[in-house]
Enzyme design. Structure first.
Site, PDB file in Angstrom:
ATOM      1  N   LYS A 168      15.412  -3.505   1.175  1.00 59.48           N
ATOM      2  CA  LYS A 168      14.087  -3.098   0.230  1.00 59.48           C
ATOM      3  C   LYS A 168      14.584  -1.433   0.012  1.00 59.48           C
ATOM      4  O   LYS A 168      14.413  -1.027  -1.178  1.00 59.48           O
ATOM      5  CB  LYS A 168      13.021  -3.138   1.037  1.00 59.48           C
ATOM      6  CG  LYS A 168      11.671  -2.672   0.272  1.00 59.48           C
ATOM      7  CD  LYS A 168      10.760  -2.327   1.311  1.00 59.48           C
ATOM      8  CE  LYS A 168       9.943  -3.586   1.893  1.00 59.48           C
ATOM      9  NZ  LYS A 168       8.726  -3.016   2.449  1.00 59.48           N
ATOM     10  N   VAL A 193       0.764  -1.403  -0.029  1.00 57.65           N
ATOM     11  CA  VAL A 193      -0.060  -0.025  -0.062  1.00 57.65           C
ATOM     12  C   VAL A 193       0.747   1.191   0.229  1.00 57.65           C
ATOM     13  O   VAL A 193       0.760   2.248  -0.634  1.00 57.65           O
ATOM     14  CB  VAL A 193      -1.033  -0.048   1.161  1.00 57.65           C
ATOM     15  CG1 VAL A 193      -1.467   1.332   1.593  1.00 57.65           C
ATOM     16  CG2 VAL A 193      -2.051  -1.093   1.218  1.00 57.65           C
ATOM     17  N   PHE A 217     -17.299  -8.425  -9.133  1.00 56.04           N
ATOM     18  CA  PHE A 217     -17.163  -9.020  -8.305  1.00 56.04           C
ATOM     19  C   PHE A 217     -18.085 -10.266  -8.257  1.00 56.04           C
ATOM     20  O   PHE A 217     -18.678 -10.874  -7.191  1.00 56.04           O
ATOM     21  CB  PHE A 217     -17.289  -8.561  -6.712  1.00 56.04           C
ATOM     22  CG  PHE A 217     -15.812  -7.985  -6.733  1.00 56.04           C
ATOM     23  CD1 PHE A 217     -15.147  -6.951  -7.186  1.00 56.04           C
ATOM     24  CD2 PHE A 217     -14.736  -8.519  -5.796  1.00 56.04           C
ATOM     25  CE1 PHE A 217     -13.990  -6.244  -7.107  1.00 56.04           C
ATOM     26  CE2 PHE A 217     -13.452  -8.146  -5.879  1.00 56.04           C
ATOM     27  CZ  PHE A 217     -13.111  -7.088  -6.441  1.00 56.04           C
ATOM     28  N   LEU A 218     -18.732 -10.626  -9.484  1.00 51.44           N
ATOM     29  CA  LEU A 218     -19.533 -11.691  -9.604  1.00 51.44           C
ATOM     30  C   LEU A 218     -18.891 -12.650 -10.310  1.00 51.44           C
ATOM     31  O   LEU A 218     -19.674 -13.665 -11.191  1.00 51.44           O
ATOM     32  CB  LEU A 218     -20.832 -11.137 -10.155  1.00 51.44           C
ATOM     33  CG  LEU A 218     -21.850 -10.543  -9.241  1.00 51.44           C
ATOM     34  CD1 LEU A 218     -23.097 -10.025  -9.946  1.00 51.44           C
ATOM     35  CD2 LEU A 218     -22.232 -11.197  -7.916  1.00 51.44           C
ATOM     36  N   CYS A 276      -6.080  -9.763   1.963  1.00 52.38           N
ATOM     37  CA  CYS A 276      -7.039  -8.834   2.540  1.00 52.38           C
ATOM     38  C   CYS A 276      -8.288  -9.451   2.876  1.00 52.38           C
ATOM     39  O   CYS A 276      -8.691  -9.048   4.137  1.00 52.38           O
ATOM     40  CB  CYS A 276      -7.240  -7.531   1.444  1.00 52.38           C
ATOM     41  SG  CYS A 276      -5.736  -6.815   1.104  1.00 52.38           S
ATOM     42  N   THR A 279      -5.117  -0.371   7.311  1.00 51.61           N
ATOM     43  CA  THR A 279      -6.488  -0.896   7.697  1.00 51.61           C
ATOM     44  C   THR A 279      -6.548  -1.166   9.390  1.00 51.61           C
ATOM     45  O   THR A 279      -5.708  -2.067   9.892  1.00 51.61           O
ATOM     46  CB  THR A 279      -7.025  -2.072   6.990  1.00 51.61           C
ATOM     47  OG1 THR A 279      -6.849  -1.773   5.643  1.00 51.61           O
ATOM     48  CG2 THR A 279      -8.190  -2.869   7.432  1.00 51.61           C
ATOM     49  N   LYS A 284      -4.683 -14.642  -7.545  1.00 52.93           N
ATOM     50  CA  LYS A 284      -5.347 -14.179  -8.591  1.00 52.93           C
ATOM     51  C   LYS A 284      -4.383 -13.709  -9.774  1.00 52.93           C
ATOM     52  O   LYS A 284      -3.224 -13.737  -9.298  1.00 52.93           O
ATOM     53  CB  LYS A 284      -6.392 -12.916  -8.268  1.00 52.93           C
ATOM     54  CG  LYS A 284      -5.557 -11.503  -7.857  1.00 52.93           C
ATOM     55  CD  LYS A 284      -6.602 -10.439  -7.538  1.00 52.93           C
ATOM     56  CE  LYS A 284      -5.585  -9.192  -7.274  1.00 52.93           C
ATOM     57  NZ  LYS A 284      -6.435  -8.132  -7.146  1.00 52.93           N
ATOM     58  N   LYS A 307      -8.467 -11.762   5.815  1.00 43.49           N
ATOM     59  CA  LYS A 307      -7.928 -10.894   7.172  1.00 43.49           C
ATOM     60  C   LYS A 307      -9.129 -10.057   7.596  1.00 43.49           C
ATOM     61  O   LYS A 307      -9.554 -10.081   8.691  1.00 43.49           O
ATOM     62  CB  LYS A 307      -7.072 -10.135   6.922  1.00 43.49           C
ATOM     63  CG  LYS A 307      -6.397  -9.253   8.085  1.00 43.49           C
ATOM     64  CD  LYS A 307      -4.954  -8.559   7.859  1.00 43.49           C
ATOM     65  CE  LYS A 307      -4.798  -7.434   6.825  1.00 43.49           C
ATOM     66  NZ  LYS A 307      -5.342  -6.217   7.269  1.00 43.49           N
ATOM     67  N   ARG A 317      -0.073 -15.169  -0.863  1.00 48.21           N
ATOM     68  CA  ARG A 317      -0.790 -15.348   0.484  1.00 48.21           C
ATOM     69  C   ARG A 317      -2.325 -15.674   0.599  1.00 48.21           C
ATOM     70  O   ARG A 317      -2.944 -15.335  -0.327  1.00 48.21           O
ATOM     71  CB  ARG A 317      -0.647 -13.999   1.412  1.00 48.21           C
ATOM     72  CG  ARG A 317       0.703 -13.814   1.585  1.00 48.21           C
ATOM     73  CD  ARG A 317       0.677 -12.533   2.439  1.00 48.21           C
ATOM     74  NE  ARG A 317       0.697 -11.291   1.461  1.00 48.21           N
ATOM     75  CZ  ARG A 317       0.480  -9.941   1.666  1.00 48.21           C
ATOM     76  NH1 ARG A 317       0.679  -9.569   2.819  1.00 48.21           N
ATOM     77  NH2 ARG A 317       0.476  -9.204   0.601  1.00 48.21           N
TER      78      ARG A 317
HETATM   79  C1  UGA Z   1      -9.129  -6.318  -2.067  1.00 44.00           C
HETATM   80  C2  UGA Z   1     -10.120  -4.979  -2.470  1.00 44.00           C
HETATM   81  O1  UGA Z   1     -10.814  -5.294  -3.884  1.00 44.00           O
HETATM   82  C3  UGA Z   1      -9.403  -3.787  -2.516  1.00 44.00           C
HETATM   83  O2  UGA Z   1     -10.435  -2.775  -2.827  1.00 44.00           O
HETATM   84  C4  UGA Z   1      -8.849  -3.501  -1.292  1.00 44.00           C
HETATM   85  O3  UGA Z   1      -8.179  -2.287  -1.409  1.00 44.00           O
HETATM   86  C5  UGA Z   1      -8.091  -4.429  -0.983  1.00 44.00           C
HETATM   87  O4  UGA Z   1      -8.581  -5.807  -1.058  1.00 44.00           O
HETATM   88  C6  UGA Z   1      -7.232  -4.146   0.431  1.00 44.00           C
HETATM   89  O5  UGA Z   1      -7.979  -4.275   1.191  1.00 44.00           O
HETATM   90  O6  UGA Z   1      -6.007  -4.089   0.557  1.00 44.00           O
HETATM   91  P1  UGA Z   1      -7.189  -7.532  -3.671  1.00 44.00           P
HETATM   92  O7  UGA Z   1      -7.291  -8.432  -2.283  1.00 44.00           O
HETATM   93  O8  UGA Z   1      -6.183  -6.939  -3.916  1.00 44.00           O
HETATM   94  O9  UGA Z   1      -8.029  -6.193  -3.246  1.00 44.00           O
HETATM   95  O10 UGA Z   1      -7.875  -8.349  -4.570  1.00 44.00           O
HETATM   96  P2  UGA Z   1      -9.277  -8.379  -5.358  1.00 44.00           P
HETATM   97  O11 UGA Z   1      -9.232  -8.240  -6.699  1.00 44.00           O
HETATM   98  O12 UGA Z   1     -10.319  -7.828  -4.438  1.00 44.00           O
HETATM   99  O13 UGA Z   1      -9.697 -10.108  -5.364  1.00 44.00           O
HETATM  100  C7  UGA Z   1      -9.800 -10.680  -3.996  1.00 44.00           C
HETATM  101  C8  UGA Z   1     -10.091 -12.069  -4.099  1.00 44.00           C
HETATM  102  O14 UGA Z   1     -11.400 -12.337  -4.523  1.00 44.00           O
HETATM  103  C9  UGA Z   1      -8.897 -12.927  -5.103  1.00 44.00           C
HETATM  104  O15 UGA Z   1      -8.949 -14.065  -4.651  1.00 44.00           O
HETATM  105  C10 UGA Z   1     -10.037 -12.894  -6.339  1.00 44.00           C
HETATM  106  O16 UGA Z   1      -9.661 -13.928  -7.355  1.00 44.00           O
HETATM  107  C11 UGA Z   1     -11.344 -13.125  -5.668  1.00 44.00           C
HETATM  108  N1  UGA Z   1     -12.449 -12.546  -6.538  1.00 44.00           N
HETATM  109  C12 UGA Z   1     -12.647 -11.625  -7.164  1.00 44.00           C
HETATM  110  C13 UGA Z   1     -13.401 -13.753  -7.323  1.00 44.00           C
HETATM  111  O17 UGA Z   1     -13.166 -14.861  -6.883  1.00 44.00           O
HETATM  112  N2  UGA Z   1     -14.096 -13.131  -8.060  1.00 44.00           N
HETATM  113  C14 UGA Z   1     -14.660 -11.936  -8.461  1.00 44.00           C
HETATM  114  O18 UGA Z   1     -15.578 -11.700  -8.898  1.00 44.00           O
HETATM  115  C15 UGA Z   1     -13.453 -11.057  -7.901  1.00 44.00           C
END
Ligand code: UGA
Length: 434
Positions: free
Chosen positions: A36, A12, A251-252, A262, A122, A323, A265, A330
């Site tokens: 780093k 972040v 997110f569907l 994230c 957070t 992803k 946690k 993690r």
């Molecule tokens: C998430 C949030 O989306 C961010 O807004 C937030 O800032 C971040 O956490 C954080 O708290 O720092 P991130 O964990 O980087 O971001 O990734 P996402 O793209 O949200 O995906 C999270 C998980 O959900 C992954 O395992 C992904 O594969 C899964 N996912 C996401 C799905 O299975 N389906 C979806 O439609 C979207």
């Protein structure tokens, strides 16, 4: 040029500090990891994030960013100081705030009552208030502490920074709110909503956002299970559902469950927050439980596809990261799946160009191949565990010749079903049957 400081140059902190320098600020970055910092000053990044390296090098060359492994006196010229240290999860489910409070102790030597301390990490509701109380009690300083949660996603962090849905600012003083409005003027001028609220509400918005998104994903994964049983199609269901603007189409996307650093946690963190305030979050509780069952459900499905017994079967698992477009492993569902397959005495050969680098930290003796094709040699099935674009572009026409059995289990629904079936594959997506 206004000076700002960032403390904690993890994921972040790095993205925000580099991108704030692109908005025209001079940015001082502090992190105690000497190695780093030394690398960052040379333009070598500790993480993989599209476009971030280019922006870092630009900022370094323009003298807009400097990295330190100590607290330099120059930070006294920054009115705004961001804290972006990590808040890892304790065994109790609560975030560990010790790093935030360590920073506060050091910072008291460099700030005054005009300083604005911005919490990007957070943290549970009430943290900013506690920081302000500590400053007053321990150092007799009446400082402004602003809660400004971040919403960037790994893999699209630069884009997310440049195109935020909203900016949330929680504060107790109008002056602090105004300072942040000035700082984020570029976005406000573009029409991005700027929400002013109190510290605790801003802190809770972050948890609520992540928990809601995790719930949306879990909901669609449960609908996918139902689709499989009834004979419906989850991709069409998602489309039909998401076009209702009250629901929204993001997110569907079905998959092997949510992972990363994230959502797991923050969903647990929200439960703990609720418990600490004698409240219950039944929905979030169910989301966590459902997501924890996801791998077991998929293992049963894979077992059924393979004839009921996984022992001795050879799988080419494509994808290790939680992803695509990140090197983060993690809480990766792919890793959980591999562990479960190995537990059933299956043989796994994995491939993930980016994720393989650090995999030994998570699974000791995992066999990795140098290419997807190599991983697929003599496999009883290919399992697509992460939605890397590379896997969509594989030459399935030639790949079929080196497989033991032409079976593809696509846990991300990324392949063109008709195309692979026409090539002779038995194709098993999630949430619909062919
Ligand atoms: C998430 C949030 O989306 C961010 O807004 C937030 O800032 C971040 O956490 C954080 O708290 O720092 P991130 O964990 O980087 O971001 O990734 P996402 O793209 O949200 O995906 C999270 C998980 O959900 C992954 O395992 C992904 O594969 C899964 N996912 C996401 C799905 O299975 N389906 C979806 O439609 C979207």
């Amino acid at each position: 040029m206004v000076n700002i400081t960032f403390i904690g140059i993890g994921y972040v902190g790095l993205v925000h500090s580099v991108m704030m320098s692109q908005l025209g600020y001079k940015v001082f970055c502090i992190d105690k990891d000497k190695n780093k910092i030394c690398n960052l000053n040379k333009g070598i990044l500790p993480i993989y994030e599209p476009k971030l390296k280019e922006y870092t090098i630009l900022a370094l060359k323009a003298g807009k960013i400097e990295f330190f492994d100590y607290y330099p006196n120059i930070i006294k010229t920054s009115r705004v100081i961001f804290i972006a240290v990590d808040t890892p999860q304790l065994k109790s489910g609560e975030p560990d705030l010790s790093k935030v409070f360590n920073v506060i102790n050091k910072l008291q030597l460099f700030i005054n009552e005009q300083s604005v301390i911005v919490i990007k990490s957070t943290v549970p509701p009430g943290t900013a208030k506690k920081i302000m109380e500590d400053f007053l009690k321990n150092y007799n300083l009446n400082v402004n502490v602003v809660s400004n949660p971040e919403f960037i996603r790994e893999g699209s962090a630069v884009q997310d920074f440049l195109n935020p849905h909203r900016i949330i600012v929680g504060s107790h003083k109008v002056e602090a709110d105004l300072t942040l409005r000035k700082l984020y003027k570029t976005f406000i001028d573009k029409g991005i909503p700027f929400i002013s609220t109190n510290n605790s509400t801003a802190e809770l918005i972050k948890y609520a956002s992540n928990a809601f998104l995790a719930t949306k994903i879990t909901f669609i994964n449960e609908m996918a299970n139902l689709c499989e049983s009834i004979g419906c199609n989850i991709d069409q269901l998602s489309l039909g559902l998401g076009l209702d603007s009250r629901i929204g189409n993001e997110f569907l996307k079905v998959g092997p469950g949510f992972g990363g650093s994230c959502f797991p946690k923050d969903t647990l963190g929200l439960l703990k927050i609720a418990r600490n305030h004698s409240q219950k979050c039944y929905i979030v509780d169910a989301t966590i439980k459902s997501n924890n069952q996801r791998i077991k459900y998929l293992i049963d499905k894979i077992s059924l596809i393979l004839g009921g017994n996984l022992k001795g079967k050879r799988f080419a698992v494509l994808g290790l990261t939680y992803k695509a477009d990140t090197d983060d492993l993690r809480n990766s569902p792919a890793i959980k799946l591999i562990k479960a397959l190995k537990y059933k005495n299956s043989q796994v050969i994995a491939y993930d160009l980016i994720g393989m680098k650090y995999i030994s930290k998570y699974i000791k003796s995992l066999k990795c191949a140098s290419s997807a094709e190599e991983a697929c040699k003599n496999a009883d099935a290919i399992i697509i565990a992460t939605e890397w674009l590379e896997f969509k572009g594989l030459n399935f026409k030639t790949l079929i010749k080196i497989l033991k059995s032409p079976t593809i289990i696509d846990l991300r629904n990324i392949l063109d079903a008709k195309q692979v079936v026409s090539l002779g594959y038995n194709y098993y997506p999630i949430g619909y049957k062919l």
